[in-house]
Design an enzyme around this catalytic site. Sequence first.
Site, PDB file in Angstrom:
ATOM      1  N   LYS A 101       7.410 -10.502 -16.759  1.00 21.98           N
ATOM      2  CA  LYS A 101       5.994 -10.641 -16.360  1.00 21.98           C
ATOM      3  C   LYS A 101       5.069 -10.328 -17.545  1.00 21.98           C
ATOM      4  CE  LYS A 101       6.053  -7.808 -12.700  1.00 21.98           C
ATOM      5  NZ  LYS A 101       5.496  -7.121 -11.505  1.00 21.98           N
ATOM      6  N   LYS A 148       4.803  -7.589 -18.953  1.00 19.32           N
ATOM      7  CA  LYS A 148       4.205  -6.275 -18.715  1.00 19.32           C
ATOM      8  C   LYS A 148       5.104  -5.217 -19.338  1.00 19.32           C
ATOM      9  CE  LYS A 148       1.412  -6.339 -14.523  1.00 19.32           C
ATOM     10  NZ  LYS A 148       1.176  -5.685 -13.221  1.00 19.32           N
TER      11      LYS A 148
HETATM   12  N1  C2G Z   1      -3.550  -4.151  -6.360  1.00 21.08           N
HETATM   13  C1  C2G Z   1      -4.706  -4.069  -5.588  1.00 21.08           C
HETATM   14  N2  C2G Z   1      -5.870  -3.673  -6.162  1.00 21.08           N
HETATM   15  C2  C2G Z   1      -5.915  -3.342  -7.487  1.00 21.08           C
HETATM   16  C3  C2G Z   1      -4.736  -3.410  -8.267  1.00 21.08           C
HETATM   17  C4  C2G Z   1      -3.552  -3.821  -7.681  1.00 21.08           C
HETATM   18  O1  C2G Z   1      -4.682  -4.369  -4.378  1.00 21.08           O
HETATM   19  N3  C2G Z   1      -7.096  -2.949  -8.014  1.00 21.08           N
HETATM   20  C5  C2G Z   1      -2.319  -4.602  -5.709  1.00 21.08           C
HETATM   21  C6  C2G Z   1      -1.798  -5.902  -6.298  1.00 21.08           C
HETATM   22  O2  C2G Z   1      -2.482  -7.022  -5.727  1.00 21.08           O
HETATM   23  C7  C2G Z   1      -0.324  -5.858  -5.882  1.00 21.08           C
HETATM   24  C8  C2G Z   1      -0.018  -4.340  -5.900  1.00 21.08           C
HETATM   25  O3  C2G Z   1      -1.289  -3.662  -5.894  1.00 21.08           O
HETATM   26  O4  C2G Z   1      -0.163  -6.350  -4.553  1.00 21.08           O
HETATM   27  C9  C2G Z   1       0.767  -3.923  -7.113  1.00 21.08           C
HETATM   28  O5  C2G Z   1       0.050  -4.333  -8.258  1.00 21.08           O
HETATM   29  P1  C2G Z   1       0.860  -4.533  -9.643  1.00 21.08           P
HETATM   30  O6  C2G Z   1       1.676  -3.310  -9.909  1.00 21.08           O
HETATM   31  O7  C2G Z   1      -0.076  -5.040 -10.671  1.00 21.08           O
HETATM   32  O8  C2G Z   1       1.885  -5.686  -9.206  1.00 21.08           O
HETATM   33  P2  C2G Z   1       2.158  -7.089  -9.933  1.00 21.08           P
HETATM   34  O9  C2G Z   1       2.405  -6.877 -11.378  1.00 21.08           O
HETATM   35  O10 C2G Z   1       1.091  -8.009  -9.498  1.00 21.08           O
HETATM   36  O11 C2G Z   1       3.601  -7.462  -9.303  1.00 21.08           O
HETATM   37  O12 C2G Z   1       6.841 -10.289  -7.397  1.00 21.08           O
HETATM   38  C10 C2G Z   1       5.510  -9.799  -7.301  1.00 21.08           C
HETATM   39  C11 C2G Z   1       5.139  -9.022  -8.531  1.00 21.08           C
HETATM   40  O13 C2G Z   1       6.133  -8.056  -8.839  1.00 21.08           O
HETATM   41  C12 C2G Z   1       3.789  -8.352  -8.291  1.00 21.08           C
END
Ligand code: C2G
Length: 128
Positions: free
Chosen positions: A40, A42
């Site tokens: 990703k 990341k």
């Molecule tokens: N999130 C949120 N509000 C934020 C930041 C994050 O609602 N201000 C939510 C994201 O939408 C996600 C969850 O928190 O549903 C986790 O965010 P991340 O750790 O950034 O996840 P991500 O990298 O988007 O991974 O297969 C799916 C991926 O692994 C999702």
Amino acid sequence: MTYGTFDLLHTGHINLLRRAKEYGDYLIVAISSDEFNALKDKKAYYTFEQRKAILEAIRYVDEVIPENTWEQKVEDVQNHTVDVFVMGDDWKGEFDFLKEHCEVVYLPRTVGISTTKIKSDLNLANNG
Ligand code: C2G
């Protein structure tokens, strides 16, 4: 069930997990492995084990499993008899293929906070 990296845990994550738990009575979180994070583009500050321990300490979370691939979701939903798949709406539409297996819910993201923002704010604070 929900998926994510959940690095540098913040209220955006907590808001998502709290609302996700309201859709059922047992919340499974699949946390991205360090290797999957690389896919990703990341680089998490905390290792998978650290992020897993932190998520397991949250009252809304009942179980934490690893997320290793993009392709594991259907199998996860079937193996864990998932009723509802929940993600933040930055992913809106991306996981609609799961609709034949479970309910798919995209929740509004929490505005104004993100792991990226935390990192840049800290950099600014430390580097003047
Ligand atoms: N999130 C949120 N509000 C934020 C930041 C994050 O609602 N201000 C939510 C994201 O939408 C996600 C969850 O928190 O549903 C986790 O965010 P991340 O750790 O950034 O996840 P991500 O990298 O988007 O991974 O297969 C799916 C991926 O692994 C999702």
